[in-house]
Scaffold this motif. Sequence first.
Motif, PDB file in Angstrom:
ATOM      1  N   UNK A 119     -53.453 -24.072  30.468  1.00 20.83           N
ATOM      2  CA  UNK A 119     -54.292 -23.489  29.909  1.00 20.83           C
ATOM      3  C   UNK A 119     -55.347 -24.404  29.262  1.00 20.83           C
ATOM      4  N   UNK A 120     -56.641 -24.642  29.990  1.00 20.42           N
ATOM      5  CA  UNK A 120     -57.403 -25.751  29.953  1.00 20.42           C
ATOM      6  C   UNK A 120     -58.622 -24.992  29.145  1.00 20.42           C
ATOM      7  N   UNK A 121     -59.238 -25.886  28.200  1.00 20.18           N
ATOM      8  CA  UNK A 121     -60.513 -25.366  27.477  1.00 20.18           C
ATOM      9  C   UNK A 121     -61.838 -25.582  28.379  1.00 20.18           C
ATOM     10  N   UNK A 122     -62.774 -25.018  28.040  1.00 17.27           N
ATOM     11  CA  UNK A 122     -63.899 -24.877  29.012  1.00 17.27           C
ATOM     12  C   UNK A 122     -64.639 -26.059  28.559  1.00 17.27           C
ATOM     13  N   UNK A 123     -65.080 -27.056  29.699  1.00 15.97           N
ATOM     14  CA  UNK A 123     -65.807 -28.359  29.516  1.00 15.97           C
ATOM     15  C   UNK A 123     -66.915 -28.443  28.547  1.00 15.97           C
ATOM     16  N   UNK A 124     -67.634 -27.217  28.274  1.00 23.23           N
ATOM     17  CA  UNK A 124     -68.738 -27.373  27.464  1.00 23.23           C
ATOM     18  C   UNK A 124     -68.458 -27.021  26.181  1.00 23.23           C
ATOM     19  N   UNK A 125     -67.230 -26.689  25.831  1.00 26.07           N
ATOM     20  CA  UNK A 125     -66.819 -26.232  24.324  1.00 26.07           C
ATOM     21  C   UNK A 125     -66.523 -27.632  23.670  1.00 26.07           C
TER      22      UNK A 125
END
Length: 529
Positions: free
Chosen positions: A274-280
């Motif tokens: 479960x990865x966070x969005x790169x722009x977050x």
Amino acid sequence: MADRYHAVAPEPISSISPPASEYSSVPIVRVRLSDIIPYEGAPCEAYVKAVESLSGSLTRHNAVLIELDTEDSTMMRCALESARMYFKARTQCSGVGSSSDTWRKSSGGVYTYRAGRALEDGDLSPPCMSEAFKCLGKAARAALYAVARHLRLHSNVFNHLLDDSPLPLNEVSSSVLIATFSQNSLSNGKVVVGCGKAGNSEVEKGLLALIASDNPGIQVCDPNGRWYLADGASGPGDLLLITGRALSQATAGLRPATSYRIVVDSLVSLRFKLMPQSHAILDCSPIAAAGHVIPQSFVPTTVSQFMDDLSAEEDTIFNRHDNYEAHRNFIREPSLRSLLSDSTSGAFLEDAVVVSCGHSFGGDMLKKVIEMARCSQCNSEIEPGVLIPNYAMRAAAVAVKNEDGRRLFHNAVLRKRRKEMAEQMDAPKRLNKEDRELTGDGDALRRSKGVLSPFAVNERVMIKGNRRTPDKLVGKEAVIKSQCLNGWYLLKILESGESVRLQYRSLWKASGSEEGGRSQSSPLIQSGG
């Protein structure tokens, strides 16, 4: 800032690889997925107990088992079997051989699946990956909500880090499902893992990971630095949950990352990251608002920059099992931000100075060094009165700080634009709903054709009135002087010259106007205002 990336050096693996059952096993907690699925309303007793059990197991063992229901368990077994057949077929197609056991002697393989990514023509892929991705994604989000609940946060506090659910069309998910065939063999008396670096342990980078395997054989490092077999008591419908560095950063270290490794001869596994969005942006402000103490080293940072720092750190760690001393004395190249930041407060060294021994300090550490009259790096005595400004380091610190500020501003603007676009897309739906509630079927039909403003300026109208219209105005003829918002008009009564402000529902078109000829007994809009 380097402390938050500290990894526990793994213990040496014995020269002979025993079966997975011979490794020390810890009976970690098993939690049913159905008990941690969030829902609206006050939490029931079963949910509260499940959240506490999950969080307690993560605290004591750095892992927990998630038990799937019968339907999801059957689907995961099918996905594991399809992954096994996929690696077997790929090995045979590569010319290794066609024997039933020959493919097991290969070095292993990896297949990566992302929702929303189109497969290229001719790609060979295992079936059931889409269904497994959905199932594991649902379980991962439920576990993340449970972690937030345990930290006294809103369940959706981490939603801004995740992909939209459902995933928009033509958008690729940040999370990933990795199917892996790991083949261990003995080489010079040491264990060699077929996939990835030889004998290496791994620390999850994302928010958390769920692992399903066809055979117990995954070791986890507990908070005391001891390795144990985490899935020794797992069943065919169990998922091993471990947490990652992105979640550790977002929770200011309250939920540390987990180290794990594979220790069996042959293992087919599915790992959902479960990865966070790169722009977050990873920000600990919700943690501080909940009353937790936040170390100064945990500053807001973009996910892309955070992952870059992790990758740069990993490239500098030499972690080889043929020389165990490298585990204890591994070389760590500090990141640029750690070099340009105060190790005590985490602030950028905009006031950096060079002391007499040649090292540079700033901020709180500089005060400490001056008070001690001794360098904290080389332990040599210094002259507190001899301080030379380090203009190069100051300029570099300011540049990196400004770049971080631009990144944060850019991501804030992107989030605001996305929110505005979503509101604009929802506005017509809300307007249509309000129109249907306020008016009858005939009026709603006319509104859909743009009859919210049915009268023009200088047009003559008759005031039919409603409950809020003064009786003295009912039946009077007027002319429209100007149009206001939301269907309101400024009128001039022809008989008295008085100016009034009425809504379109109170008006009829007067006979003889430019669209006249219509009977006054047949108003355009018959519903009361």
